[in-house]
Design a protein around this motif. Structure first.
Motif, PDB file in Angstrom:
ATOM      1  N   LEU A 109       0.840  -1.299   0.123  1.00  0.00           N
ATOM      2  CA  LEU A 109      -0.012   0.075   0.119  1.00  0.00           C
ATOM      3  C   LEU A 109       0.850   1.267   0.126  1.00  0.00           C
ATOM      4  CD1 LEU A 109      -2.785  -0.983   2.570  1.00  0.00           C
ATOM      5  CD2 LEU A 109      -3.210  -0.473   0.275  1.00  0.00           C
ATOM      6  N   ARG A 110       1.821   1.327   0.970  1.00  0.00           N
ATOM      7  CA  ARG A 110       2.780   2.488   1.005  1.00  0.00           C
ATOM      8  C   ARG A 110       3.444   2.627  -0.215  1.00  0.00           C
ATOM      9  NH1 ARG A 110       4.722   0.684   5.142  1.00  0.00           N
ATOM     10  NH2 ARG A 110       6.579  -0.373   4.338  1.00  0.00           N
ATOM     11  N   GLU A 111       4.235   1.447  -0.785  1.00  0.00           N
ATOM     12  CA  GLU A 111       5.006   1.635  -2.048  1.00  0.00           C
ATOM     13  C   GLU A 111       4.057   2.064  -3.293  1.00  0.00           C
ATOM     14  OE1 GLU A 111       8.458  -1.590  -0.717  1.00  0.00           O
ATOM     15  OE2 GLU A 111       7.239  -2.094  -2.335  1.00  0.00           O
ATOM     16  N   LEU A 112       2.972   1.684  -3.181  1.00  0.00           N
ATOM     17  CA  LEU A 112       2.153   1.966  -4.614  1.00  0.00           C
ATOM     18  C   LEU A 112       1.509   3.049  -4.457  1.00  0.00           C
ATOM     19  CD1 LEU A 112       1.075  -1.894  -5.189  1.00  0.00           C
ATOM     20  CD2 LEU A 112       2.481  -0.270  -6.818  1.00  0.00           C
ATOM     21  N   GLY A 113       1.261   3.760  -3.024  1.00  0.00           N
ATOM     22  CA  GLY A 113       0.667   4.950  -2.866  1.00  0.00           C
ATOM     23  C   GLY A 113      -0.756   4.728  -3.032  1.00  0.00           C
ATOM     24  N   ARG A 114      -1.513   3.613  -2.485  1.00  0.00           N
ATOM     25  CA  ARG A 114      -2.871   3.477  -2.616  1.00  0.00           C
ATOM     26  C   ARG A 114      -3.454   3.098  -1.327  1.00  0.00           C
ATOM     27  NH1 ARG A 114      -4.384   0.373  -8.111  1.00  0.00           N
ATOM     28  NH2 ARG A 114      -5.467   1.974  -8.227  1.00  0.00           N
ATOM     29  N   ASP A 115      -4.756   3.459  -1.039  1.00  0.00           N
ATOM     30  CA  ASP A 115      -5.599   3.348   0.118  1.00  0.00           C
ATOM     31  C   ASP A 115      -5.885   1.706   0.058  1.00  0.00           C
ATOM     32  OD1 ASP A 115      -5.342   5.931   0.943  1.00  0.00           O
ATOM     33  OD2 ASP A 115      -6.728   6.544  -0.095  1.00  0.00           O
ATOM     34  N   ARG A 116      -6.136   1.088  -0.955  1.00  0.00           N
ATOM     35  CA  ARG A 116      -6.671  -0.415  -0.898  1.00  0.00           C
ATOM     36  C   ARG A 116      -6.052  -0.790  -2.478  1.00  0.00           C
ATOM     37  NH1 ARG A 116     -12.833  -2.067  -1.777  1.00  0.00           N
ATOM     38  NH2 ARG A 116     -12.817  -0.565  -3.766  1.00  0.00           N
ATOM     39  N   LEU A 117      -5.685  -2.098  -2.112  1.00  0.00           N
ATOM     40  CA  LEU A 117      -5.133  -2.911  -3.118  1.00  0.00           C
ATOM     41  C   LEU A 117      -6.168  -3.726  -3.993  1.00  0.00           C
ATOM     42  CD1 LEU A 117      -1.950  -4.419  -1.193  1.00  0.00           C
ATOM     43  CD2 LEU A 117      -1.982  -2.396  -2.625  1.00  0.00           C
ATOM     44  N   ASP A 118      -6.231  -3.592  -5.306  1.00  0.00           N
ATOM     45  CA  ASP A 118      -7.022  -4.074  -6.147  1.00  0.00           C
ATOM     46  C   ASP A 118      -7.370  -5.588  -5.880  1.00  0.00           C
ATOM     47  OD1 ASP A 118      -7.832  -1.712  -7.111  1.00  0.00           O
ATOM     48  OD2 ASP A 118      -5.992  -1.877  -8.520  1.00  0.00           O
ATOM     49  N   LEU A 119      -5.839  -6.473  -6.138  1.00  0.00           N
ATOM     50  CA  LEU A 119      -5.683  -7.683  -5.869  1.00  0.00           C
ATOM     51  C   LEU A 119      -4.722  -8.225  -5.085  1.00  0.00           C
ATOM     52  CD1 LEU A 119      -6.769 -10.625  -6.831  1.00  0.00           C
ATOM     53  CD2 LEU A 119      -5.688 -10.149  -9.029  1.00  0.00           C
ATOM     54  N   VAL A 120      -4.696  -8.921  -4.213  1.00  0.00           N
ATOM     55  CA  VAL A 120      -3.595  -9.800  -3.598  1.00  0.00           C
ATOM     56  C   VAL A 120      -3.610 -10.945  -3.390  1.00  0.00           C
ATOM     57  CG1 VAL A 120      -2.115  -9.650  -1.549  1.00  0.00           C
ATOM     58  CG2 VAL A 120      -3.520  -7.626  -1.985  1.00  0.00           C
ATOM     59  N   TYR A 121      -2.289 -11.601  -4.118  1.00  0.00           N
ATOM     60  CA  TYR A 121      -2.443 -12.891  -4.040  1.00  0.00           C
ATOM     61  C   TYR A 121      -1.619 -13.490  -2.948  1.00  0.00           C
ATOM     62  CZ  TYR A 121      -3.151 -13.009  -9.128  1.00  0.00           C
ATOM     63  OH  TYR A 121      -3.560 -12.727 -10.578  1.00  0.00           O
ATOM     64  N   LEU A 122      -1.904 -14.564  -2.400  1.00  0.00           N
ATOM     65  CA  LEU A 122      -1.017 -14.911  -1.262  1.00  0.00           C
ATOM     66  C   LEU A 122      -0.462 -16.053  -2.367  1.00  0.00           C
ATOM     67  CD1 LEU A 122      -0.228 -16.038   1.726  1.00  0.00           C
ATOM     68  CD2 LEU A 122      -1.939 -17.632   1.431  1.00  0.00           C
ATOM     69  N   ARG A 123       1.233 -15.988  -2.256  1.00  0.00           N
ATOM     70  CA  ARG A 123       2.081 -16.592  -2.912  1.00  0.00           C
ATOM     71  C   ARG A 123       2.615 -18.011  -1.791  1.00  0.00           C
ATOM     72  NH1 ARG A 123       4.779 -18.166  -7.741  1.00  0.00           N
ATOM     73  NH2 ARG A 123       6.401 -19.138  -7.009  1.00  0.00           N
ATOM     74  N   HIS A 124       2.390 -19.013  -2.251  1.00  0.00           N
ATOM     75  CA  HIS A 124       2.801 -20.010  -1.414  1.00  0.00           C
ATOM     76  C   HIS A 124       3.907 -20.914  -1.743  1.00  0.00           C
ATOM     77  CE1 HIS A 124       2.575 -22.959   1.742  1.00  0.00           C
ATOM     78  NE2 HIS A 124       2.225 -23.960   0.812  1.00  0.00           N
ATOM     79  N   GLY A 125       5.056 -20.885  -1.426  1.00  0.00           N
ATOM     80  CA  GLY A 125       6.101 -21.754  -1.746  1.00  0.00           C
ATOM     81  C   GLY A 125       7.045 -20.931  -2.885  1.00  0.00           C
ATOM     82  N   GLY A 126       8.020 -21.830  -3.437  1.00  0.00           N
ATOM     83  CA  GLY A 126       9.209 -21.219  -4.412  1.00  0.00           C
ATOM     84  C   GLY A 126       8.821 -21.722  -5.766  1.00  0.00           C
TER      85      GLY A 126
END
Length: 286
Positions: free
Chosen positions: A118-135
């Protein structure tokens, strides 16, 4: 633009099915020097000019001695144009000196990772957040519910609009959907490696976006005679056939090719207009 050219992520975020992946903006590959900042900014602005309205990024996309993808996106595109969807990922841990993430952020640290994006992109809400699991190895079929629950809570707080999963198994998708709606999946897939076909079928049936990482093969373009033959018939490039083949495979498929080259950006986005025939698709599946 028709509905065949677009997909509604989560039912309400309409995007063109040809998007852009930001992983190669800071650096073009393992061990490579940092990319030129000015060129990266031009690529992002040109992508939007070409109609791209879906950008995939992550806070761990950065060069140790150069730029970070999120900062480049904010600098190039903020204030963001209406309708631009930015997807990001949380979960992997990348320590000092690690060229790639080497572990997983503890469950207790997932909120901080969302807040970082949120801070780096300068947004109040993120459109889509993936939970990335593993390598990069095959997905480990282990419970992810506790970690996904954290993101579901942040969605309830209004910090996230839609939730996704990356590098997961069908069982993990089913587990997560018992907790909160899953709007998108991001697993490894290209038309020469259709090993995730069963999960893609589930996504299509449930109207879940499928946005594969490494749509152009990953660390190098695949040397595949079938793809080369189709490209020759159309006067197209192999990457264009790889991308057009993905889009033709399923209406829920979203392509997110990344590049640090302005020329490759033009080439990739033009692939959205490459119409493959039924014979082409049969040849690619043979």
């Amino acid at each position: 633009m028709t509905t065949h050219d677009t997909f509604d992520i989560g039912g309400d975020l309409r995007v063109r099915r040809m998007g852009f992946g930001a992983m190669r903006l800071p650096v073009s590959g393992p061990g490579a020097p940092p990319n030129d900042r000015g060129t990266a900014l031009k690529i992002l602005r040109r992508a939007v000019e070409l109609g791209v309205d879906h950008i995939d990024t992550a806070a761990f996309y950065y060069h140790q001695e150069g730029e970070a993808a999120n900062e480049l996106i904010r600098t190039a595109l903020s204030p963001y144009p209406p309708g631009l969807v930015i997807a990001t990922k949380v979960g992997p841990y990348r320590g000092p000196g690690d060229p790639f993430p080497s572990g997983q952020v503890p469950t207790s640290g997932l909120r901080a990772e969302v807040e970082r994006n949120l801070r780096e992109l300068g947004r109040d809400r993120l459109d889509l957040v993936y939970l990335r699991h593993g390598g990069l190895e095959a997905p480990a079929d282990e419970p992810i519910g506790e970690r996904f629950q954290v993101l579901a809570g942040l969605r309830e707080e209004g910090l996230i609009r839609h939730l996704g999963l990356s590098h997961v198994t069908p069982a993990q998708l089913a587990e997560a959907r018992e907790i909160a709606p899953v709007a998108a999946v991001q697993n490894r897939f290209d038309i020469t490696r259709p090993q995730d076909a069963a999960l893609l079928e589930t996504c299509e049936r449930e109207h879940i976006a499928y946005a594969p990482y490494f749509p152009l093969g990953g660390f190098g373009i695949p040397d595949d005679a079938r793809v080369s033959a189709v490209a020759a018939r159309h006067g197209a490039t192999v990457p264009q056939v790889l991308l057009a083949g993905l889009l033709a495979l399923s209406p829920v498929m979203l392509a997110i090719p990344g590049t640090g080259s302005p020329d490759h950006l033009e080439e990739n986005t033009a692939a959205a207009g490459l119409a493959l025939t039924a014979g082409d698709l049969a040849a690619l599946r043979s």
